[in-house]
Every structure is written in structure tokens, then in C-alpha cells.
Design an enzyme around this catalytic site. Structure first.
Site, PDB file in Angstrom:
ATOM      1  N   MET A 152     -11.489  -5.165   6.147  1.00 55.70           N
ATOM      2  CA  MET A 152     -10.639  -4.238   6.891  1.00 55.70           C
ATOM      3  C   MET A 152     -10.254  -4.911   8.205  1.00 55.70           C
ATOM      4  SD  MET A 152     -10.187  -1.457   5.075  1.00 55.70           S
ATOM      5  CE  MET A 152      -9.081  -0.830   6.329  1.00 55.70           C
TER       6      MET A 152
ATOM      7  N   SER B  26       0.848  -1.202   0.000  1.00 57.24           N
ATOM      8  CA  SER B  26       0.000   0.000   0.000  1.00 57.24           C
ATOM      9  C   SER B  26       0.876   1.241   0.000  1.00 57.24           C
ATOM     10  CB  SER B  26      -0.886   0.019   1.247  1.00 57.24           C
ATOM     11  OG  SER B  26      -1.424   1.322   1.405  1.00 57.24           O
TER      12      SER B  26
ATOM     13  N   MET C 130     -12.023   4.888  -0.154  1.00 61.94           N
ATOM     14  CA  MET C 130     -12.620   5.208   1.152  1.00 61.94           C
ATOM     15  C   MET C 130     -13.281   6.564   0.977  1.00 61.94           C
ATOM     16  SD  MET C 130      -9.559   3.769   3.523  1.00 61.94           S
ATOM     17  CE  MET C 130      -8.448   3.746   2.135  1.00 61.94           C
TER      18      MET C 130
ATOM     19  N   ASP D 156      -4.858   3.766  -1.787  1.00 64.96           N
ATOM     20  CA  ASP D 156      -5.890   4.194  -0.837  1.00 64.96           C
ATOM     21  C   ASP D 156      -6.351   5.613  -1.134  1.00 64.96           C
ATOM     22  OD1 ASP D 156      -6.088   1.960   1.037  1.00 64.96           O
ATOM     23  OD2 ASP D 156      -3.996   2.423   1.532  1.00 64.96           O
TER      24      ASP D 156
ATOM     25  N   MET E  69      -8.748   8.524   0.031  1.00 64.73           N
ATOM     26  CA  MET E  69      -9.528   8.959   1.195  1.00 64.73           C
ATOM     27  C   MET E  69     -10.071  10.364   0.951  1.00 64.73           C
ATOM     28  SD  MET E  69      -6.991   7.812   4.221  1.00 64.73           S
ATOM     29  CE  MET E  69      -6.365   6.146   4.361  1.00 64.73           C
TER      30      MET E  69
ATOM     31  N   ASP F 110      -6.630  -5.913   4.839  1.00 67.05           N
ATOM     32  CA  ASP F 110      -6.035  -4.584   4.768  1.00 67.05           C
ATOM     33  C   ASP F 110      -6.007  -3.935   6.147  1.00 67.05           C
ATOM     34  OD1 ASP F 110      -5.092  -2.150   3.893  1.00 67.05           O
ATOM     35  OD2 ASP F 110      -6.967  -1.531   2.927  1.00 67.05           O
TER      36      ASP F 110
ATOM     37  N   HIS G 270      -1.544  -1.351  -3.987  1.00 72.17           N
ATOM     38  CA  HIS G 270      -2.793  -0.984  -3.307  1.00 72.17           C
ATOM     39  C   HIS G 270      -2.810   0.535  -3.141  1.00 72.17           C
ATOM     40  CE1 HIS G 270      -6.219  -1.792  -0.626  1.00 72.17           C
ATOM     41  NE2 HIS G 270      -5.745  -0.812   0.130  1.00 72.17           N
TER      42      HIS G 270
ATOM     43  N   HIS H 131      -8.608   1.282  -3.658  1.00 73.15           N
ATOM     44  CA  HIS H 131      -9.490   1.140  -2.489  1.00 73.15           C
ATOM     45  C   HIS H 131     -10.097   2.505  -2.195  1.00 73.15           C
ATOM     46  CE1 HIS H 131      -9.578   0.258   2.165  1.00 73.15           C
ATOM     47  NE2 HIS H 131     -10.783   0.386   1.653  1.00 73.15           N
TER      48      HIS H 131
HETATM   49  C1  DX5 Z   1      -6.106   2.041   5.940  1.00 70.62           C
HETATM   50  C2  DX5 Z   1      -5.755   1.715   4.511  1.00 70.62           C
HETATM   51  C3  DX5 Z   1      -4.675   0.718   4.380  1.00 70.62           C
HETATM   52  C4  DX5 Z   1      -3.344   1.154   4.929  1.00 70.62           C
HETATM   53  C5  DX5 Z   1      -2.692  -0.057   5.504  1.00 70.62           C
HETATM   54  O1  DX5 Z   1      -7.246   2.814   5.990  1.00 70.62           O
HETATM   55  O2  DX5 Z   1      -6.880   1.207   3.819  1.00 70.62           O
HETATM   56  O3  DX5 Z   1      -4.531   0.252   3.057  1.00 70.62           O
HETATM   57  O4  DX5 Z   1      -2.494   1.707   3.970  1.00 70.62           O
HETATM   58  O5  DX5 Z   1      -1.546   0.331   6.153  1.00 70.62           O
HETATM   59  P1  DX5 Z   1      -0.802  -0.604   7.185  1.00 70.62           P
HETATM   60  O6  DX5 Z   1      -0.390  -1.845   6.453  1.00 70.62           O
HETATM   61  O7  DX5 Z   1       0.344   0.231   7.627  1.00 70.62           O
HETATM   62  O8  DX5 Z   1      -1.776  -0.913   8.300  1.00 70.62           O
HETATM   63 ZN    ZN Z   2      -6.539   0.157   1.832  1.00 68.05          ZN
END
Ligand code: DX5
Ligand code: ZN
Length: 223
Positions: free
Chosen positions: A137, A8, A68, A35, A37, A175, A33, A66
Site C-alpha cells: 500500500m 482500480s 480490505m 477493492d 471494503m 496501490d 483491480h 483486494h
Molecule cells: C485504496 C484502494 C486503492 C484505490 C487506489 O484503499 O486499495 O486500490 O482504488 O486509488 P488511487 O489510484 O486513486 O489512489
Molecule cells: Zn486496492
């Protein structure tokens, strides 16, 4: 069953993002991956379309996006256009899960549905046919570097059992908080797509990708 490692980039060094991606891909990462947000579905804002478009030229590996993001149906075609190969939305973020999943399906990319730690697997009961992958999650979404929620192990096992019961090789992605310590736990429980953020990018990302990739291969090869 295919087992994949998806670092990620939330934990990567953004000023060297292209290089960071090239390094983990050269070391064996199966996908990246990504993310997204929005500051509404989760408190933080990470990055969006221009960044994904830009890094798309760095590699051909799978882009596992992903979202969010609240009401993700607003952006599905746009993220596909930016280069997503798997597009995952949160069940908690949309009022009409089924239509949102069908909207992703129509674009031709892989369809993912994410569930927060407190969201029941029963959410999947009437949409299992519409998804290629379920993202469980294993922390509450919003930040990298959090601690793995132990209760999630039982949920991964239950989902794998549900899929087997239906005769499906469902992709189960985990994740959040996957580290050297928790990687064996999630594999054993039945996850086959492994996201690791800080466990990879907080150190020598290429070396750590190689190490975890090998652990995953050893596990899947020994089954
Ligand atoms: C959290 C994200 C993850 C995050 C995971 O909201 O969706 O993808 O990057 O990070 P680690 O592996 O550090 O928990
Ligand atoms: Zn993620």
C-alpha cells in the site's frame, strides 16, 4: 518480469461499470483491480460479491481482488467462486496469516498479501514461500484519490532487493496515489504490477489506460 497495469474500478462510474471495464480492457489493461471494503478493517464500504459476479461476464481479464476486510478467511472460497484470479488479503486483518494464505493457495488462484504503509517487511519473513504477490500500500487503505506516501519508495526497493536475494521473480503490486508523476518512481523502485484508480477513471479512461500502459511498456522494454 511481466509488467502489468490494473485499473482500480473504485474510481469508475458505477452506473456504467460494465462499459468502463470494457473500455479499459480494450485500451490494454492487463487486469482489473477490485477493492472490497467492509467498513471495519477500513472505514468505508465499497461493494462485494454480487457486483463481482455480475462484472465477471464483462471480460476475461485477470480479476485482482483486494480484500480490505477483517478476518478475510471467512470469505476466501466465496470470492474465488465470484471470479477472483488473484486474491489478496491484508496481513493486518487476520490473526493467522499463514493459514489464511494456505487457504487461498488451496483454491488454486494466485495468492496475494497486502501490507499497509506502516507494516514492516519483516511480516513477510516466514510467509514468503506462501505468496505469489505482495501488495504494498502506498497510501493508507480506505479511499481512492489520496497522495502517494513518499516513504513507500524505500520499501518497494527493499522488497525487490529481498526477492532478488532469494532468486525470486516476486510480483510486487503498488496501490494508492500512483499518477503520472509517481508512476516512474514506483517502476524504478521495482514494482511490476501497477494499480491506478483516479489517475485513470477521473479522465478519459481508455486514453489514459493506453498512455500509462505505453509508459510501463517503454520502461520494461528498456531494461
Ligand atoms: C485504496 C484502494 C486503492 C484505490 C487506489 O484503499 O486499495 O486500490 O482504488 O486509488 P488511487 O489510484 O486513486 O489512489
Ligand atoms: Zn486496492
Amino acid at each position: 518480469m511481466i509488467y502489468n497495469l490494473h485499473p482500480s474500478i473504485l474510481a469508475a462510474d458505477f452506473k456504467n461499470l460494465g462499459k468502463e471495464i470494457e473500455n479499459v480492457v480494450a485500451a490494454g489493461a492487463d487486469g482489473i483491480h477490485i477493492d472490497v471494503m467492509d467498513g471495519d478493517f477500513v472505514p468505508q464500504i465499497s461493494f462485494g460479491m454480487p457486483v463481482i459476479r455480475s462484472i465477471r461476464s464483462a471480460t476475461d481479464v485477470t480479476f485482482d481482488v483486494h480484500l480490505m476486510v477483517s478476518n478475510p478467511e471467512r470469505y476466501i472460497e466465496t470470492f474465488v467462486d465470484c471470479g477472483a484470479d488473484i486474491l489478496t488479503i491484508h496481513a493486518e486483518a487476520t490473526r493467522d496469516i499463514e493459514n489464511a494464505l494456505k487457504q487461498i493457495r488451496r483454491t488454486g488462484v494466485k495468492v496475494g498479501l497486502a501490507l499497509n504503509p506502516g507494516t514492516s517487511l519483516s511480516t513477510l519473513d516466514y510467509v514468503m514461500d506462501d505468496v505469489d504477490m505482495v501488495l504494498l500500500m502506498t497510501v493508507n487503505p480506505g479511499f481512492g484519490g489520496q497522495k502517494y506516501i513518499e516513504k513507500a519508495t524505500r520499501k518497494i526497493k527493499a522488497l525487490r532487493a529481498m526477492a532478488l536475494n532469494e532468486g525470486r521473480e516476486l510480483d510486487i503490486e503498488v496501490d494508492g496515489g500512483v499518477t503520472e508523476e509517481t508512476l516512474p518512481t514506483v517502476l524504478e523502485a521495482g514494482a511490476n504490477i501497477i494499480v491506478m484508480g483516479s489517475a485513470i477513471f477521473a479522465g478519459d479512461a481508455a486514453a489514459l489506460t493506453g498512455k500509462y500502459k505505453k509508459e510501463i511498456e517503454d520502461y520494461s522494454g528498456n531494461r
